[in-house]
Enzyme design. Structure first.
Site, mmCIF file in Angstrom:
data_model
loop_
_atom_site.group_PDB
_atom_site.id
_atom_site.type_symbol
_atom_site.label_atom_id
_atom_site.label_comp_id
_atom_site.label_asym_id
_atom_site.label_seq_id
_atom_site.Cartn_x
_atom_site.Cartn_y
_atom_site.Cartn_z
ATOM 1 N N GLU A 1 -7.359 4.998 7.236
ATOM 2 C CA GLU A 1 -7.095 6.407 6.908
ATOM 3 C C GLU A 1 -8.276 6.998 6.131
ATOM 4 O O GLU A 1 -8.595 8.167 6.278
ATOM 5 C CB GLU A 1 -5.775 6.524 6.121
ATOM 6 C CG GLU A 1 -4.584 6.310 7.056
ATOM 7 C CD GLU A 1 -3.340 5.755 6.396
ATOM 8 O OE1 GLU A 1 -3.256 5.732 5.158
ATOM 9 O OE2 GLU A 1 -2.427 5.343 7.146
ATOM 10 N N GLY B 1 2.723 -0.971 4.363
ATOM 11 C CA GLY B 1 2.719 0.440 3.988
ATOM 12 C C GLY B 1 4.136 0.941 3.769
ATOM 13 O O GLY B 1 4.765 0.667 2.748
ATOM 14 N N GLY B 2 4.670 1.649 4.760
ATOM 15 C CA GLY B 2 5.973 2.313 4.656
ATOM 16 C C GLY B 2 7.076 1.434 4.059
ATOM 17 O O GLY B 2 7.813 1.871 3.161
ATOM 18 N N ASN C 1 0.871 -1.176 0.000
ATOM 19 C CA ASN C 1 0.000 0.000 0.000
ATOM 20 C C ASN C 1 0.911 1.231 0.000
ATOM 21 O O ASN C 1 1.439 1.608 1.038
ATOM 22 C CB ASN C 1 -0.886 -0.031 1.257
ATOM 23 C CG ASN C 1 -1.770 1.193 1.367
ATOM 24 O OD1 ASN C 1 -1.869 1.986 0.432
ATOM 25 N ND2 ASN C 1 -2.420 1.350 2.518
ATOM 26 N N TRP C 2 1.083 1.817 -1.179
ATOM 27 C CA TRP C 2 1.996 2.964 -1.298
ATOM 28 C C TRP C 2 1.401 4.250 -0.739
ATOM 29 O O TRP C 2 2.077 5.264 -0.627
ATOM 30 C CB TRP C 2 2.365 3.187 -2.764
ATOM 31 C CG TRP C 2 3.360 2.199 -3.311
ATOM 32 C CD1 TRP C 2 3.857 1.085 -2.695
ATOM 33 C CD2 TRP C 2 3.990 2.251 -4.602
ATOM 34 N NE1 TRP C 2 4.749 0.438 -3.527
ATOM 35 C CE2 TRP C 2 4.844 1.138 -4.698
ATOM 36 C CE3 TRP C 2 3.893 3.125 -5.687
ATOM 37 C CZ2 TRP C 2 5.610 0.877 -5.835
ATOM 38 C CZ3 TRP C 2 4.660 2.860 -6.818
ATOM 39 C CH2 TRP C 2 5.522 1.750 -6.891
ATOM 40 N N LYS C 3 0.100 4.242 -0.461
ATOM 41 C CA LYS C 3 -0.604 5.441 0.011
ATOM 42 C C LYS C 3 -0.346 6.608 -0.955
ATOM 43 O O LYS C 3 -0.271 6.359 -2.162
ATOM 44 C CB LYS C 3 -0.205 5.760 1.455
ATOM 45 C CG LYS C 3 -0.357 4.520 2.347
ATOM 46 C CD LYS C 3 -0.261 4.791 3.803
ATOM 47 C CE LYS C 3 -0.421 3.493 4.583
ATOM 48 N NZ LYS C 3 -0.426 3.689 6.016
ATOM 49 N N HIS D 1 -9.780 1.272 4.250
ATOM 50 C CA HIS D 1 -8.564 1.511 5.036
ATOM 51 C C HIS D 1 -8.880 2.537 6.138
ATOM 52 O O HIS D 1 -9.656 3.472 5.924
ATOM 53 C CB HIS D 1 -7.444 2.032 4.124
ATOM 54 C CG HIS D 1 -6.115 2.063 4.814
ATOM 55 N ND1 HIS D 1 -5.792 3.038 5.721
ATOM 56 C CD2 HIS D 1 -5.063 1.215 4.762
ATOM 57 C CE1 HIS D 1 -4.564 2.793 6.193
ATOM 58 N NE2 HIS D 1 -4.104 1.682 5.622
ATOM 59 N N GLU E 1 -5.893 -4.605 10.386
ATOM 60 C CA GLU E 1 -4.917 -3.526 10.562
ATOM 61 C C GLU E 1 -5.288 -2.711 11.802
ATOM 62 O O GLU E 1 -6.059 -1.740 11.704
ATOM 63 C CB GLU E 1 -4.920 -2.606 9.344
ATOM 64 C CG GLU E 1 -4.392 -3.243 8.091
ATOM 65 C CD GLU E 1 -3.691 -2.204 7.218
ATOM 66 O OE1 GLU E 1 -2.528 -2.423 6.892
ATOM 67 O OE2 GLU E 1 -4.297 -1.178 6.899
ATOM 68 N N GLY F 1 1.990 2.558 10.886
ATOM 69 C CA GLY F 1 2.974 3.639 10.792
ATOM 70 C C GLY F 1 3.593 4.029 12.126
ATOM 71 O O GLY F 1 4.236 5.071 12.229
ATOM 72 N N SER G 1 2.954 -1.643 10.578
ATOM 73 C CA SER G 1 4.392 -1.669 10.892
ATOM 74 C C SER G 1 5.069 -3.000 10.546
ATOM 75 O O SER G 1 5.938 -3.467 11.280
ATOM 76 C CB SER G 1 4.634 -1.305 12.364
ATOM 77 O OG SER G 1 4.200 0.004 12.613
HETATM 78 P P1 PGA Z 1 2.495 0.627 7.698
HETATM 79 O O1 PGA Z 1 1.070 0.847 7.004
HETATM 80 O O2 PGA Z 1 3.060 -0.663 7.168
HETATM 81 O O3 PGA Z 1 3.311 1.835 7.266
HETATM 82 O O4 PGA Z 1 2.268 0.583 9.165
HETATM 83 C C1 PGA Z 1 0.209 -0.241 6.753
HETATM 84 C C2 PGA Z 1 -1.074 0.260 6.149
HETATM 85 O O5 PGA Z 1 -1.580 1.323 6.546
HETATM 86 O O6 PGA Z 1 -1.635 -0.396 5.254
#
Ligand code: PGA
Length: 263
Positions: free
Chosen positions: A106, A243-244, A8-10, A104, A176, A182, A222
């Protein structure tokens, strides 16, 4: 079953050039294996270029990496029409997307997406050849108040409302926990394992054992190359939502290498 590793590159990276660089280095480093399926979900506007660069590379003799797929981070709940700024599942299918991340945290938080909206999006995706990845998870406050099970139950029941047993074959659920996203504070392997089982039990109550057996439950929050293998091999989850760490190609490739199931 293959592990499903989703990037997930956001809202990253900031240029197409950088997106192509990350994508191509994952593509080059990825060994096509029967044990892992990888899905890269970039921002919408890069999908088309990345798909073309993947096709171009395979035409010019580079290895065809069939287990490397493209997905989107969201989509709208209508197929076409006057919905300014939205992206339709039909358009995503046309670009060659195979998965869509939906719900998600967010988007639930910043865009005020409700379970009802997410449910409409899942239903529309299922009309096309798109596998929805339903994200669920509790906040820190909800966790501390002992509400985790209730929150997950509601998100699953409402998110999957009116989805048939047959359609469930293509739905993926990603656990999640919001506090782990994050934050560098990943969920413990034991907890991820018991929540993974809980999710499967909730789905079994709604749909019966066949769906339960085929359902893929991912963990996200994470994830890095150090902890990835534990969620797959110890907690026996079916994959990861990253994500990150998915924006650093070497780190992401290491996660992929560590995530193949041995059986
Ligand atoms: P993260 O994000 O790996 O940076 O914690 C995961 C996500 O929000 O899908």
């Amino acid at each position: 079953m293959k592990s499903l590793i989703v990037a997930n590159w956001k809202m990253n990276p900031q240029t197409l050039k950088e997106a192509e660089r990350i994508f191509n280095s994952v593509r080059r480093g990825f060994k096509n294996t029967k044990r892992v399926e990888v899905v890269i979900c970039p921002p919408f506007l890069y999908i088309s270029s990345l798909k073309s660069s993947q096709k171009r590379k395979s035409l010019h003799g580079s290895r065809q990496v069939s287990n490397l797929k493209l997905g989107a981070q969201d989509c709208f709940f209508e197929e076409r029409g006057s919905f300014t700024g939205e992206i339709s599942p039909a358009q995503l299918e046309d670009l060659g997307c195979q998965y869509v991340i939906l719900g998600h945290s967010e988007r639930r938080r910043y865009l005020k997406e409700t379970d009802e909206i997410i449910n409409k999006k899942i239903k529309k995706c299922l009309e096309f050849k798109l596998n929805p990845i339903l994200c669920i998870g509790e906040s820190l406050e909800e966790r501390e108040n002992g509400q985790t099970i209730n929150i997950l139950q509601t998100q699953i029941k409402e998110g999957l409302r009116e989805i048939t047993k047959k359609e469930m074959q293509t739905v993926v659920i990603a656990y999640e926990p919001i506090w782990a996203i994050g934050s560098g504070n990943a969920c413990s392997v034991d907890e991820a394992q018991s929540i993974g089982l809980l999710i499967k039990k909730i789905v079994a109550q709604l749909y019966g054992r066949t769906v339960f057996k085929n359902l893929r439950v991912l963990y996200g929050g994470s994830v890095d190359s150090e902890n990835a293998a534990n969620y797959i091999k110890e907690a026996r989850l079916d994959g990861l939502l990253v994500g990150g760490a998915s924006l650093k190609s070497e780190e992401f490739l290491e996660i992929i290498r560590n995530s193949g199931k041995s059986s």
